[in-house]
Scaffold this motif. Sequence first.
Motif, short mmCIF file in Angstrom:
data_model
loop_
_atom_site.label_atom_id
_atom_site.label_comp_id
_atom_site.label_asym_id
_atom_site.label_seq_id
_atom_site.Cartn_x
_atom_site.Cartn_y
_atom_site.Cartn_z
N TYR A 109 6.96 5.13 -7.90
CA TYR A 109 7.85 3.98 -7.75
C TYR A 109 8.27 3.44 -9.11
O TYR A 109 7.47 3.38 -10.05
CB TYR A 109 7.16 2.88 -6.94
CG TYR A 109 6.92 3.29 -5.50
CD1 TYR A 109 7.86 3.04 -4.52
CD2 TYR A 109 5.76 3.97 -5.15
CE1 TYR A 109 7.65 3.44 -3.21
CE2 TYR A 109 5.53 4.38 -3.84
CZ TYR A 109 6.49 4.11 -2.88
OH TYR A 109 6.28 4.52 -1.59
N PHE A 149 0.85 -1.18 0.00
CA PHE A 149 0.00 0.00 0.00
C PHE A 149 0.90 1.24 0.00
O PHE A 149 1.77 1.39 0.86
CB PHE A 149 -0.94 -0.02 1.20
CG PHE A 149 -2.00 -1.08 1.08
CD1 PHE A 149 -3.09 -0.90 0.24
CD2 PHE A 149 -1.88 -2.28 1.77
CE1 PHE A 149 -4.05 -1.89 0.11
CE2 PHE A 149 -2.83 -3.27 1.64
CZ PHE A 149 -3.92 -3.08 0.80
N VAL A 150 0.70 2.10 -0.99
CA VAL A 150 1.57 3.26 -1.18
C VAL A 150 0.72 4.52 -1.32
O VAL A 150 -0.48 4.47 -1.61
CB VAL A 150 2.44 3.08 -2.45
CG1 VAL A 150 3.35 1.86 -2.30
CG2 VAL A 150 1.59 2.94 -3.71
N ASP A 151 1.37 5.67 -1.13
CA ASP A 151 0.66 6.95 -1.25
C ASP A 151 0.48 7.36 -2.70
O ASP A 151 -0.48 8.07 -3.04
CB ASP A 151 1.43 8.05 -0.50
CG ASP A 151 1.42 7.85 1.01
OD1 ASP A 151 0.44 7.25 1.52
OD2 ASP A 151 2.38 8.28 1.68
N ASP A 152 1.42 6.94 -3.58
CA ASP A 152 1.36 7.33 -4.98
C ASP A 152 2.01 6.23 -5.81
O ASP A 152 3.24 6.05 -5.76
CB ASP A 152 2.09 8.66 -5.19
CG ASP A 152 2.07 9.13 -6.64
OD1 ASP A 152 1.46 8.44 -7.49
OD2 ASP A 152 2.67 10.19 -6.92
N VAL A 153 1.21 5.47 -6.58
CA VAL A 153 1.76 4.35 -7.35
C VAL A 153 2.76 4.82 -8.41
O VAL A 153 3.66 4.07 -8.80
CB VAL A 153 0.65 3.52 -8.02
CG1 VAL A 153 -0.19 2.82 -7.00
CG2 VAL A 153 -0.19 4.38 -8.95
N ILE A 190 -7.58 5.47 -2.78
CA ILE A 190 -8.07 6.83 -3.02
C ILE A 190 -9.20 7.16 -2.05
O ILE A 190 -9.23 8.23 -1.45
CB ILE A 190 -8.50 6.99 -4.48
CG1 ILE A 190 -7.28 6.79 -5.40
CG2 ILE A 190 -9.16 8.36 -4.71
CD1 ILE A 190 -7.62 6.75 -6.87
N ILE A 218 -9.52 2.18 -5.59
CA ILE A 218 -8.09 1.87 -5.45
C ILE A 218 -7.42 2.05 -6.81
O ILE A 218 -7.91 1.56 -7.82
CB ILE A 218 -7.86 0.42 -4.97
CG1 ILE A 218 -8.54 0.18 -3.62
CG2 ILE A 218 -6.37 0.10 -4.89
CD1 ILE A 218 -8.52 -1.29 -3.20
N ARG A 219 -6.30 2.74 -6.83
CA ARG A 219 -5.45 2.81 -8.03
C ARG A 219 -4.41 1.71 -7.88
O ARG A 219 -3.76 1.58 -6.84
CB ARG A 219 -4.78 4.18 -8.11
CG ARG A 219 -3.70 4.31 -9.18
CD ARG A 219 -4.28 4.52 -10.56
NE ARG A 219 -3.21 4.87 -11.49
CZ ARG A 219 -2.63 3.98 -12.32
NH1 ARG A 219 -3.01 2.72 -12.33
NH2 ARG A 219 -1.67 4.38 -13.14
N GLN A 241 -2.76 2.13 -4.30
CA GLN A 241 -2.99 3.44 -3.73
C GLN A 241 -4.47 3.58 -3.41
O GLN A 241 -5.30 3.64 -4.33
CB GLN A 241 -2.54 4.53 -4.72
CG GLN A 241 -2.82 5.95 -4.28
CD GLN A 241 -2.46 6.95 -5.37
OE1 GLN A 241 -1.72 6.65 -6.31
NE2 GLN A 241 -2.99 8.16 -5.26
#
Length: 269
Positions: free
Chosen positions: A167, A160-164, A194, A199-200, A192
Amino acid sequence: MRIWKMNGAGNAFAVFDARNGPFKPSKEQLQDIARTMQADQIMAIERDLRADAFLRIWNADGGEVKACGNGTRAVAHLLLEESGKDSVRIQTEADMLKGSRADGNLVSVDMGSPLMGWEDIPLSEKMDVRGVDVKIGPMDDPYLYKPAVVSMGNPHAVFFVDDVDAYDIPAIGPLVEWHPTFPEGVNVGFAQVIDRQTIRLRVWERGAGLTKACGTGACAALVCAARAGKTDRKARLILDGGDLIIHWDETTDHVIMTGPVELEQTMDV
């Protein structure tokens, strides 16, 4: 033999109709098919007395795998159109899956129940599947760590990340794909959240690399997010190639995946 070039939310497939003759390609032939047809997966539809068809699946690297959610939806679309039925049953190495028509010319597949035991993934040793001991980056300050893991007929690790988009997935994906924690390799999701219904997601697929969509990866991301309380049990998954609706049904424990299918080309060889 008939061949269909298809995609499900951008996930690209070469589908071979092997119901009237064997399709037994070598690993090198499969790799060549994947390159020539720009396919993430190669699939063969075979006869099966237990179901409408048996679906055999290979990744672009030529390795056979047990599950492919978007690929199952694509084949379900073919069988639904061919038979005129409202639903079909497709046997895979992982499970018996049910495909059906959905509103808006979409196709749904019941992917069954997610598997959450550490030995089901499988992991190399017993760990808490809500966050396994995998770290990427400096040992004392990793920038990715403790992915949640689940099996949807194939293994998935979800960060789980703040901005895909922050990376370098082609660089990170291989480091996790064959990490010693995953003796059979693993699909790697970057999710991510939202909001509670969105989810992105981007996925580095085991044996295929970074793809425009991954059906089982979308199912895995929703299950891991809902299990952690990050989302509801139904959400829209935004992938590079399109959107999927994933519903982890609380009553049946089954995961239902719904999305678009496109038939790009039909060939007879």
